[in-house]
Write a protein that holds these residues in place. Structure first.
Motif: not given
Length: 286
Positions: A77, A80, A105
């Motif tokens: 993440m 990203k 997360v």
């Protein structure tokens, strides 16, 4: 009349169930904390098998508590979102921007996936983090690492409430600071602290290795705390196994009866450890 031949596999299954009876009686009402991480978290089939094992444990009277990690998902993440991480001595610095992703997360994606998997097998899982009901209060682990914490106080009252309701706690490794901060906690450390606060019968650390090995490379199935210290001092225990054995020693010192380091890639590893003669992995006792 239809004739049925007794298949050897059926007989073997019945024998296994019969031999499990003393262990089912032994662990009735026991608290077992499981640190869930590694390969099994990223594989749908392994997740389903793990969830079924946990539900079976609850069905036969064990009180399981799941503490999970999620490092690879956090890394994914952060990449990203193009959030760059800084490192000090190989350890990630958790600043406020990183902490937002970590909490999203761990408490969101990872925690709810495990909860959903357990509920799909007929369990009653409840997801929470160390921030809920002041379960875990933290001190900073190292100011240079930012919002990385170590548990200083654990109040397991909410977990006992869930046990009474036949629920299975699934805990994300986050805690609250004394000033209201959110801290990221190492999953093994979190599991050890919770197990000690619950005076758990067992702490199972699921990993991607099959246990503690001696100098010849053989897995040692039973270890005393003094042996672990000696093997660490002479270098037999090294690398990534050191923090796991340190967690085990701290948990035992805190009142946990035994800690088992076992391979989470093996199907039904928790059941093999609890309910069979041969067990699984390496057991560490005082």
């Amino acid at each position: 009349m239809k004739r049925r031949d007794m298949n050897r596999d059926w007989i073997s299954t019945a024998r296994t169930l019969s031999e499990a009876l003393p262990y089912l009686q032994r662990y009735d009402g026991a608290i077992v904390v499981i640190k869930f991480g590694g390969h099994a978290m990223g594989d749908d089939e392994a997740m389903e098998t793990f969830a079924r094992d946990v539900v079976l444990m609850r069905q036969v009277g064990v009180n399981p508590v799941i503490v999970h990690g999620g490092g690879p998902m956090i890394n994914e993440m952060l990449e990203k979102l193009a959030i760059k991480s800084n490192f000090v001595n190989g350890k990630r610095v958790t600043d406020e921007a990183t902490m937002e992703v970590v909490e999203m997360v761990l408490s969101g994606r990872v925690n709810k996936r495990i909860v959903q998997a357990i509920n799909a097998q007929g369990g009653r899982a409840v997801g929470l983090s160390g921030k809920d009901a002041n379960l875990v209060i933290c001190d900073p682990a190292d100011p240079a690492l930012g919002l990385v914490g170590v548990p200083s106080k654990v109040d397991p009252g909410i977990l006992h409430t869930l046990f009474k309701d036949d629920a299975i706690p699934v805990i994300a490794p986050l805690g609250a600071g004394k000033g209201g901060e959110t801290y990221n906690i190492n999953g093994d450390t979190m599991a050890g602290a919770i197990a000690a606060a619950l005076t758990a019968d067992r702490l199972l650390l699921l990993t991607d290795v099959d246990g503690v090995r001696d100098a010849a490379g053989h897995v040692i199935t039973d270890l005393k705390a003094d042996q672990v210290r000696a093997m660490t001092a002479d270098g037999t225990i090294s690398g990534g196994m050191i923090p796991k054995t340190e967690t085990a020693l701290e948990a035992i010192a805190g009142g946990v009866r035994a800690v088992v380091i076992l391979d989470g890639r093996v199907p039904n590893a928790p059941l093999l450890e609890l309910f069979t003669d041969h067990g699984a992995g390496s057991m560490i006792r005082a």
